[in-house]
Design an enzyme around this catalytic site. Structure first.
Site, PDB file in Angstrom:
ATOM      1  N   GLU A 182      45.272  44.880  12.662  1.00 35.39           N
ATOM      2  CA  GLU A 182      44.321  45.351  13.678  1.00 35.39           C
ATOM      3  C   GLU A 182      44.791  46.632  14.360  1.00 35.39           C
ATOM      4  O   GLU A 182      45.026  46.657  15.576  1.00 35.39           O
ATOM      5  CB  GLU A 182      44.043  44.256  14.714  1.00 35.39           C
ATOM      6  CG  GLU A 182      43.473  42.993  14.095  1.00 35.39           C
ATOM      7  CD  GLU A 182      43.091  41.929  15.129  1.00 35.39           C
ATOM      8  OE1 GLU A 182      43.293  42.147  16.334  1.00 35.39           O
ATOM      9  OE2 GLU A 182      42.593  40.873  14.708  1.00 35.39           O
ATOM     10  N   GLU A 388      42.280  36.764   9.348  1.00 34.19           N
ATOM     11  CA  GLU A 388      42.223  35.979  10.587  1.00 34.19           C
ATOM     12  C   GLU A 388      40.790  35.545  10.827  1.00 34.19           C
ATOM     13  O   GLU A 388      39.861  36.325  10.614  1.00 34.19           O
ATOM     14  CB  GLU A 388      42.638  36.797  11.823  1.00 34.19           C
ATOM     15  CG  GLU A 388      44.100  37.033  11.981  1.00 34.19           C
ATOM     16  CD  GLU A 388      44.416  37.758  13.292  1.00 34.19           C
ATOM     17  OE1 GLU A 388      43.633  37.661  14.262  1.00 34.19           O
ATOM     18  OE2 GLU A 388      45.458  38.431  13.326  1.00 34.19           O
TER      19      GLU A 388
HETATM   20  O1  IFM Z   1      45.629  36.429  18.980  1.00 35.50           O
HETATM   21  C1  IFM Z   1      44.957  37.485  18.386  1.00 35.50           C
HETATM   22  C2  IFM Z   1      45.765  38.068  17.247  1.00 35.50           C
HETATM   23  O2  IFM Z   1      47.029  38.444  17.651  1.00 35.50           O
HETATM   24  C3  IFM Z   1      45.063  39.273  16.693  1.00 35.50           C
HETATM   25  N1  IFM Z   1      43.696  38.975  16.356  1.00 35.50           N
HETATM   26  C4  IFM Z   1      42.895  38.295  17.345  1.00 35.50           C
HETATM   27  C5  IFM Z   1      43.622  37.059  17.851  1.00 35.50           C
HETATM   28  C6  IFM Z   1      42.757  36.348  18.903  1.00 35.50           C
HETATM   29  O3  IFM Z   1      42.483  37.204  19.957  1.00 35.50           O
END
Ligand code: IFM
Length: 482
Positions: A182, A388
């Site tokens: 990210e 994710e």
């Molecule tokens: O916890 C975060 C993660 O570190 C990065 N992506 C989003 C998740 C939830 O906010």
């Protein structure tokens, strides 16, 4: 990516036999042991210890103590039947100042972790950077200039050196690698909105950070290729915004285009097409001198081919022109900052896609996941992974010690259905990494938000699988949804 409306929906719920059924975590959110075995502070240690930056003054000092309890955590994963586990490597643990030789004790931790995973039949997927930049690269303690970090070009070269050290140490055990997690958050929440470490709020620095993250990614891809066996898979994990205009009115479409530019194409353009799109350059020309920022050869470096593209998806982003801001509450889901994380688009209005919300206030809409996967498949033609996806809810422990989290199970079922839809629509999706294995440190929200399928009691650090973990385990056992 701007997505107008869902199209392909099928009833098929099958997943390929080699599909990776995983969970994901990140070092600072779970490891603790921040001052052990030579680890130095990262920007998140400094930020979380700065009063007012993180809810309740929470820090990652102890977190889940995964550094000492990783064997227990791997056993939990094995009990659930996970076939893969995505974790991140803490840069300040393996190269404490961000320069120079590796700290062997730090690398040894990841050797032990990956050995333990492999011994349990779980495939490790390593992320090189999940936001924990060594503080020395942000503000050098030797009196060198402050204001380094990702807005400084040299950080990209430091990142490539670090990638080499890690790949040389773990390349015999880890075959799938993600460079950055990210980078939008690192650049725009860290240097624009200031709600993430290091808490800077300059839109020009945010754009410089984005370019140097891109450059760091490309240099790291080269470093990984040089150090890893040829069969290794190299990826990046992007939280692409599934941007939906509130209406088809030209001004709303223009707002969506601008958010797509600075939310998505600022990364996918250079990484996957070798260019920054003209509209992005025009929207932000008053903020940054792109000609000075992007050196000759940078775009070729950044666009080195990757094998796999990771999507982190939570919710769609509905936007309109500013005049419509009153129609629904403003909501861009990145909470609380005084400054905008959207340089060149900071007057765009954000809206909730619906009012079915998680504990983060994020709308639940699985169609965004299938739409995004299909759009990525069509546009980039690469194998994909959902690196994710998951949800925070306000879980409580029942008197009998169990945690019933039906909303999370419903969320996961719907989103895995969306992955199956995308596969049925032709997208080559290789795996799903549920965020997250364990409740953990949710950045500026501290420990208030629980994303885990395993509950953590923060007083005792006892781990208790929630009902959603049992459900996910059954999905894995069956190889798909029923
Ligand atoms: O916890 C975060 C993660 O570190 C990065 N992506 C989003 C998740 C939830 O906010």
């Amino acid at each position: 990516m701007t997505v107008a409306s869902p199209d392909i929906r099928t009833a098929r719920r099958a997943f390929p036999p080699a599909f990776a059924w995983g969970t994901a975590t990140a070092a600072y959110q779970i490891e603790g042991a921040v001052a052990e075995d030579g680890r130095a502070p990262s920007i998140w240690d400094i930020f979380s210890h700065t009063p007012g930056k993180v809810a309740n003054g929470d820090t990652g000092d102890t977190a889940l103590d995964h550094y000492h309890r990783f064997r227990e955590d791997v056993r939990l994963m094995a009990d659930l039947g996970l076939t893969s586990y995505r974790f991140s490597i803490a840069w300040p643990r393996v190269q404490p100042t961000g320069r120079g030789p590796a700290a062997q004790q730090g690398l040894d931790f990841y050797r032990r972790l990956t050995d333990e995973l492999l011994a349990h039949g779980i495939t490790p997927v390593a992320t090189l950077y999940h936001w924990d930049l060594p503080q020395e690269l942000e503000t050098p303690s030797d009196g060198g200039p402050a204001g380094g970090g990702w807005p400084a070009r040299q950080t990209a070269y430091r990142f490539a050196d670090y990638a080499t050290l890690v790949a040389e140490a773990l390349g015999d055990r880890v075959s799938t690698w993600t460079t950055l997690n990210e980078p939008w958050c690192s650049a725009f929440l860290g240097y624009g909105a200031g709600v993430h470490a290091p808490g800077r709020t300059d839109p020009a620095d945010a754009l410089r950070a984005a370019h140097h993250l891109n450059l760091g990614h490309g240099l790291a891809v080269g470093a990984l290729r040089a150090a890893l066996p040829s069969a290794a898979q190299v990826a990046v994990s992007l939280n692409l915004h599934v941007v939906r205009p509130l209406s088809e009115r030209p001004e709303d479409l223009a707002a969506a285009r601008r958010i797509d530019a600075v939310g998505n194409r600022v990364f996918t353009g250079p990484m996957l097409k070798g260019r920054y799109d003209e509209d992005l350059l025009e929207d932000t020309a008053h903020l940054v001198d792109w000609d000075g920022l992007v050196h000759d050869g940078d775009l070729a470096e950044i666009s080195r081919p990757i094998d796999l593209l990771g999507l982190n998806y939570y919710n769609p982003t509905v936007v309109s022109a500013p005049a419509d801001a009153g129609r629904l509450p403003r909501q861009d889901g990145h909470g609380g900052g005084q400054s905008s994380p959207w340089p060149g688009a900071d007057d765009v209005a954000f809206h909730l896609a619906n009012d079915d919300l998680t504990a983060m206030g994020w709308p639940i809409d699985p169609t965004g996941l299938s739409d995004a996967l299909l759009a990525m498949h069509r546009e980039f033609g690469l194998p994909l992974m959902v690196s994710e996806n998951g949800a925070a809810f306000e879980d409580t422990v029942s008197p009998d010690g169990t945690v019933h989290d039906p909303e999370r199970t419903a969320y996961l079922r719907a989103h895995l259905g969306a992955v199956a839809d995308a596969i049925a629509g032709g997208a080559d999706v290789r795996g799903y990494f549920l965020w997250s294995l364990l409740d953990n440190f949710e950045w500026a929200y501290g420990y208030d938000k629980r994303f885990g399928i395993v509950h953590v009691d923060y007083d005792t650090l006892v781990r208790t699988p929630k009902a959603s973990a049992r459900w996910y385990s059954e999905v894995i056992r069956r190889g798909g949804l029923d």
